[in-house]
Write a protein that holds these residues in place. Structure first.
Motif, PDB file in Angstrom:
ATOM      1  N   ALA A  59      61.275  76.862 -43.882  1.00  0.00           N
ATOM      2  CA  ALA A  59      60.753  75.463 -43.072  1.00  0.00           C
ATOM      3  C   ALA A  59      60.104  74.585 -44.163  1.00  0.00           C
ATOM      4  CB  ALA A  59      60.006  75.905 -42.160  1.00  0.00           C
ATOM      5  N   GLY A  60      60.137  74.911 -45.606  1.00  0.00           N
ATOM      6  CA  GLY A  60      59.524  73.887 -46.395  1.00  0.00           C
ATOM      7  C   GLY A  60      58.161  74.116 -46.750  1.00  0.00           C
ATOM      8  N   HIS A  61      57.498  75.274 -46.379  1.00  0.00           N
ATOM      9  CA  HIS A  61      56.128  75.453 -46.462  1.00  0.00           C
ATOM     10  C   HIS A  61      55.886  76.834 -47.430  1.00  0.00           C
ATOM     11  CE1 HIS A  61      55.835  72.834 -43.259  1.00  0.00           C
ATOM     12  NE2 HIS A  61      56.476  73.396 -42.528  1.00  0.00           N
ATOM     13  N   PRO A  62      54.623  76.493 -48.173  1.00  0.00           N
ATOM     14  CA  PRO A  62      54.419  77.694 -48.943  1.00  0.00           C
ATOM     15  C   PRO A  62      53.973  78.784 -47.950  1.00  0.00           C
ATOM     16  CG  PRO A  62      52.635  76.193 -48.778  1.00  0.00           C
ATOM     17  CD  PRO A  62      53.734  75.586 -48.221  1.00  0.00           C
ATOM     18  N   PRO A  63      54.017  80.034 -48.773  1.00  0.00           N
ATOM     19  CA  PRO A  63      53.460  81.382 -47.839  1.00  0.00           C
ATOM     20  C   PRO A  63      51.950  81.314 -47.858  1.00  0.00           C
ATOM     21  CG  PRO A  63      54.190  82.112 -50.109  1.00  0.00           C
ATOM     22  CD  PRO A  63      54.706  80.653 -49.772  1.00  0.00           C
ATOM     23  N   GLN A  88      55.834  73.015 -26.860  1.00  0.00           N
ATOM     24  CA  GLN A  88      54.681  73.082 -25.948  1.00  0.00           C
ATOM     25  C   GLN A  88      53.483  73.635 -26.402  1.00  0.00           C
ATOM     26  OE1 GLN A  88      58.143  73.899 -25.226  1.00  0.00           O
ATOM     27  NE2 GLN A  88      58.491  71.810 -24.445  1.00  0.00           N
ATOM     28  N   VAL A  89      53.348  74.423 -27.244  1.00  0.00           N
ATOM     29  CA  VAL A  89      52.339  74.911 -27.822  1.00  0.00           C
ATOM     30  C   VAL A  89      52.001  74.347 -29.030  1.00  0.00           C
ATOM     31  CG1 VAL A  89      50.918  77.256 -28.277  1.00  0.00           C
ATOM     32  CG2 VAL A  89      52.345  76.957 -26.361  1.00  0.00           C
ATOM     33  N   CYS A  90      52.422  75.067 -30.258  1.00  0.00           N
ATOM     34  CA  CYS A  90      52.038  74.598 -31.643  1.00  0.00           C
ATOM     35  C   CYS A  90      52.394  73.258 -31.888  1.00  0.00           C
ATOM     36  CB  CYS A  90      52.926  75.714 -32.634  1.00  0.00           C
ATOM     37  SG  CYS A  90      52.353  77.383 -32.522  1.00  0.00           S
ATOM     38  N   GLY A  91      53.803  72.536 -31.570  1.00  0.00           N
ATOM     39  CA  GLY A  91      53.955  71.354 -31.675  1.00  0.00           C
ATOM     40  C   GLY A  91      53.008  70.473 -31.045  1.00  0.00           C
ATOM     41  N   ALA A  92      52.609  70.526 -29.715  1.00  0.00           N
ATOM     42  CA  ALA A  92      51.666  69.834 -28.973  1.00  0.00           C
ATOM     43  C   ALA A  92      50.230  69.777 -29.675  1.00  0.00           C
ATOM     44  CB  ALA A  92      51.397  70.146 -27.764  1.00  0.00           C
ATOM     45  N   ARG A  93      50.068  70.984 -30.215  1.00  0.00           N
ATOM     46  CA  ARG A  93      48.503  71.024 -30.874  1.00  0.00           C
ATOM     47  C   ARG A  93      48.461  70.028 -32.245  1.00  0.00           C
ATOM     48  NH1 ARG A  93      47.583  77.601 -30.789  1.00  0.00           N
ATOM     49  NH2 ARG A  93      47.177  77.654 -28.529  1.00  0.00           N
ATOM     50  N   LYS A  97      63.335  80.584 -39.318  1.00  0.00           N
ATOM     51  CA  LYS A  97      61.981  79.831 -39.884  1.00  0.00           C
ATOM     52  C   LYS A  97      60.893  80.436 -39.393  1.00  0.00           C
ATOM     53  CE  LYS A  97      64.753  75.451 -40.603  1.00  0.00           C
ATOM     54  NZ  LYS A  97      64.714  73.914 -40.136  1.00  0.00           N
ATOM     55  N   ALA A  98      59.710  80.121 -40.111  1.00  0.00           N
ATOM     56  CA  ALA A  98      58.507  80.481 -39.543  1.00  0.00           C
ATOM     57  C   ALA A  98      57.702  79.177 -39.069  1.00  0.00           C
ATOM     58  CB  ALA A  98      57.714  81.267 -40.571  1.00  0.00           C
ATOM     59  N   CYS A  99      57.073  79.568 -37.804  1.00  0.00           N
ATOM     60  CA  CYS A  99      56.400  78.292 -37.523  1.00  0.00           C
ATOM     61  C   CYS A  99      55.296  77.668 -38.526  1.00  0.00           C
ATOM     62  CB  CYS A  99      55.536  78.647 -36.189  1.00  0.00           C
ATOM     63  SG  CYS A  99      54.721  77.619 -35.307  1.00  0.00           S
ATOM     64  N   GLU A 100      55.313  76.245 -38.468  1.00  0.00           N
ATOM     65  CA  GLU A 100      54.540  75.492 -39.422  1.00  0.00           C
ATOM     66  C   GLU A 100      52.899  75.706 -39.093  1.00  0.00           C
ATOM     67  OE1 GLU A 100      53.525  70.817 -39.433  1.00  0.00           O
ATOM     68  OE2 GLU A 100      55.534  71.591 -40.313  1.00  0.00           O
ATOM     69  N   ALA A 101      52.563  76.011 -37.988  1.00  0.00           N
ATOM     70  CA  ALA A 101      51.029  76.241 -37.427  1.00  0.00           C
ATOM     71  C   ALA A 101      50.440  77.436 -38.338  1.00  0.00           C
ATOM     72  CB  ALA A 101      51.004  76.451 -36.056  1.00  0.00           C
ATOM     73  N   VAL A 102      49.484  77.017 -39.020  1.00  0.00           N
ATOM     74  CA  VAL A 102      48.793  78.257 -39.999  1.00  0.00           C
ATOM     75  C   VAL A 102      48.099  79.256 -38.922  1.00  0.00           C
ATOM     76  CG1 VAL A 102      48.269  76.634 -41.905  1.00  0.00           C
ATOM     77  CG2 VAL A 102      46.550  77.085 -40.015  1.00  0.00           C
ATOM     78  N   THR A 103      48.038  79.080 -37.716  1.00  0.00           N
ATOM     79  CA  THR A 103      47.299  80.256 -36.955  1.00  0.00           C
ATOM     80  C   THR A 103      48.683  80.962 -36.333  1.00  0.00           C
ATOM     81  OG1 THR A 103      47.048  78.736 -35.339  1.00  0.00           O
ATOM     82  CG2 THR A 103      45.227  79.247 -36.485  1.00  0.00           C
TER      83      THR A 103
END
Length: 168
Positions: A64-68, A152-157, A126-132
């Motif tokens: 997803a283009g994010h570091p671990p 609806q959850v992580c994207g909206a936040r 992929k893994a969700c971009e949201a750190v939580t």
């Protein structure tokens, strides 16, 4: 977390393994004997299964283009411990990947990754971009640019945080 449908074929195993840990609540379903049994994990193998899970999560974040979110053992090192064979069916000549030794969770994951590479679907997991969150999901978007497990959850936040940051 996600309302998305499960990943195709063997990738569903990878997706469900990564999603055994809920980062937001801290709940780890691998603590449950029933869940360990479903994955074929003996209690003594639990540390290795968790190491594999976090290495997979780091790889899916990279998709997803994010570091671990923390330092982990590289996935290639873990999967190298589970060599595969190409098994050819004598009747119809079909081929499939099979573990070279005992069937373990790592060997099943290695086979799933290899099959997804051949199918061209590996980088869609992929893994969700949201750190939580960092929940695993299969990106079915046409362009393959999905960022969150759930709009609806992580994207909206995330969108609300951006909006609030811009507000005077």
């Amino acid at each position: 977390m996600s309302e998305r449908s499960a990943a195709p074929a063997g990738l569903a195993l990878v997706e469900s393994l990564v999603n055994t840990l809920d980062l937001e609540s801290g709940g780890d379903s691998l603590d449950s004997p029933d869940v360990r049994e479903r994955f074929g994990i003996a209690e003594a193998e639990l540390p290795a299964a968790r190491e594999l899970r976090e290495s997979l999560r780091a790889t899916l974040l990279a998709h997803a283009g994010h570091p671990p979110h923390r330092e982990v053992t590289p996935l290639g090192e873990l999967l190298a411990r589970a060599p595969l064979l190409v098994a050819i069916d004598a009747q119809d000549g079909s081929a499939a990947l099979a573990p070279a030794g005992a069937t373990t969770l790592t060997s099943r994951v290695a086979a799933a990754v290899a099959e997804a590479l051949v199918a061209g679907t590996w980088t869609r997991l992929k893994a969700c971009e949201a750190v939580t969150c960092h929940w695993a999901y299969y990106d079915r978007s046409p362009a393959g640019r999905g960022r969150w497990c759930s709009m609806q959850v992580c994207g909206a936040r995330a969108k609300m945080r951006r909006y609030r940051a811009k507000a005077p």
